[in-house]
Design a protein around this motif. Structure first.
Motif, PDB file in Angstrom:
ATOM      1  N   ASP A  29      32.860   5.747  43.113  1.00 39.86           N
ATOM      2  CA  ASP A  29      33.606   6.201  41.936  1.00 39.86           C
ATOM      3  C   ASP A  29      34.227   7.580  42.186  1.00 39.86           C
ATOM      4  O   ASP A  29      33.575   8.463  42.763  1.00 39.86           O
ATOM      5  CB  ASP A  29      32.667   6.275  40.730  1.00 39.86           C
ATOM      6  N   ASN A  59      40.144   2.131  35.262  1.00 46.48           N
ATOM      7  CA  ASN A  59      39.767   2.240  33.851  1.00 46.48           C
ATOM      8  C   ASN A  59      40.124   3.638  33.387  1.00 46.48           C
ATOM      9  O   ASN A  59      39.451   4.611  33.739  1.00 46.48           O
ATOM     10  CB  ASN A  59      38.279   1.943  33.684  1.00 46.48           C
ATOM     11  N   ARG A 114      33.807   4.200  36.546  1.00 51.06           N
ATOM     12  CA  ARG A 114      34.541   2.945  36.379  1.00 51.06           C
ATOM     13  C   ARG A 114      35.839   2.901  37.172  1.00 51.06           C
ATOM     14  O   ARG A 114      36.720   2.100  36.878  1.00 51.06           O
ATOM     15  CB  ARG A 114      34.807   2.701  34.895  1.00 51.06           C
ATOM     16  N   ASN A 115      35.975   3.797  38.149  1.00 53.90           N
ATOM     17  CA  ASN A 115      37.166   3.794  39.005  1.00 53.90           C
ATOM     18  C   ASN A 115      36.701   3.833  40.457  1.00 53.90           C
ATOM     19  O   ASN A 115      36.545   4.901  41.053  1.00 53.90           O
ATOM     20  CB  ASN A 115      38.069   4.986  38.667  1.00 53.90           C
TER      21      ASN A 115
ATOM     22  N   VAL B  11      31.604  -2.966  35.784  1.00 57.91           N
ATOM     23  CA  VAL B  11      32.639  -2.789  36.815  1.00 57.91           C
ATOM     24  C   VAL B  11      32.473  -3.808  37.933  1.00 57.91           C
ATOM     25  O   VAL B  11      31.367  -4.262  38.222  1.00 57.91           O
ATOM     26  CB  VAL B  11      32.630  -1.361  37.425  1.00 57.91           C
TER      27      VAL B  11
END
Lengths: 131, 183
Positions: A29, A59, A114-115, B11
């Motif tokens: 992340d 996200n 979330r990335n 995710v």
């Protein structure tokens, strides 16, 4: 994300210091990695000097009357076009502009955790030294 | 290993064909950088001219941003699905645009190829003359600056380079931070 209320303008003098030149491998992340890199180098605050690569999915968030809202961008292969912002342990604020596999552009705040890196992310941070 | 997705919480993770290697973050520290503001004139080939600007300078690598400007001709790649089992996603054929392209965002890394020659990696977002949005991996050798000069800021640094090396996990050749002797 913390939303501290600021009563008055703050001005801080300082200069830029050490650079941390990094690569994030897949499934890492961005926000968590940026904070981990700063912690590993004993850096209390930093700015993003360079950031590009690709995400599995992006996200992104934005503020609304109802609070933070999510902009999901489905990948894989969401291209990072730029990242800006500050890193402070547990309180980082990063923004990104990304493009999906159709080339359509999205922008927003990076949602923590979330990335995740898809193939690679080149991330370069620079220390902020107040005073 | 067959590349595949794995859902973890809310995710998706993507498990590539090669064995994942630790550490997951690769990083090197540099004491300081040197700042450059570069303005490319209308009609300039971006990739060729940027390399000429950097030629002869003492630096190992650089990172920066496209700050403003436009292009009269541009080519960029998007990620596509392939038929390869080990590398199921790759860049597709370039998308080519002509005329009145406006940059709105962009980042650039100046790395080093295996022969230690400077290598440009650039992603950017831009608007075409019809107002359509685009974003992806730019082919800088095929970009010509438009009527607005292209302003680029770079932070050059020494002792550490973004070096191209094959990556056994993803099967791509990627930029890795490595320690170098001072240039």
């Amino acid at each position: 994300m913390n939303a501290a209320v600021l009563d008055e303008t703050q001005i801080q003098s300082g200069r830029l210091g050490r650079l941390v030149v990094a690569r994030l491998k897949p499934n890492e992340d961005i926000m968590d990695s940026a904070e981990a890199l700063c912690a590993a180098h004993g850096i209390g605050a930093a700015v993003v000097r360079g950031g590009l690569g690709s995400l599995i999915d992006a996200n992104l968030e934005y503020h609304s009357r109802e609070g933070l809202k999510l902009i999901p961008v489905t990948g894989p292969g969401v291209e990072i076009l730029s990242i800006t912002g500050e890193i402070r342990a547990g309180d980082s604020r990063l923004q990104a502009v990304v493009a999906d596999a159709d080339g359509k552009i999205y922008a927003g705040l990076l949602a923590r955790g979330r990335n995740l890196s898809f193939i690679t992310i080149e991330l370069t941070l620079q220390e902020w030294l107040p005073g | 290993m067959q590349p595949h997705f794995e859902q973890q919480g809310d995710v998706r993770h993507f498990i590539h064909g090669g064995e994942p290697q630790e550490p997951r973050l690769l990083d090197c520290e540099v004491a300081e950088g040197e700042e450059l503001r570069i303005v490319l004139a209308p009609g300039t080939n971006v990739g060729k001219t940027l390399l000429e600007v950097l030629e002869g300078r003492r630096y190992a690598s650089a990172v920066g941003r496209l700050l403003s400007g436009g292009a009269s001709h541009l080519a960029y790649h998007r990620m596509v699905v392939t038929t390869s089992e080990q590398k199921p996603y790759d860049y597709g054929a370039p998308v080519v645009l002509d005329g009145y392209i406006t940059f709105v965002s962009g980042a650039i890394t100046v790395g080093r190829d295996p022969q230690d020659k400077a290598l440009l990696h650039c992603h950017a977002g831009f608007i075409d003359r019809e107002g359509g949005q685009h974003g992806g991996h730019l082919v800088l050798d095929r970009i010509v600056v438009g009527s607005e000069p292209l302003v680029i800021r770079l932070c050059l640094f020494n002792h550490v380079a973004y070096q191209v090396k094959p990556d056994s996990e993803t099967h791509f050749s990627l930029l890795h931070p490595v320690l170098q002797e001072a240039v």
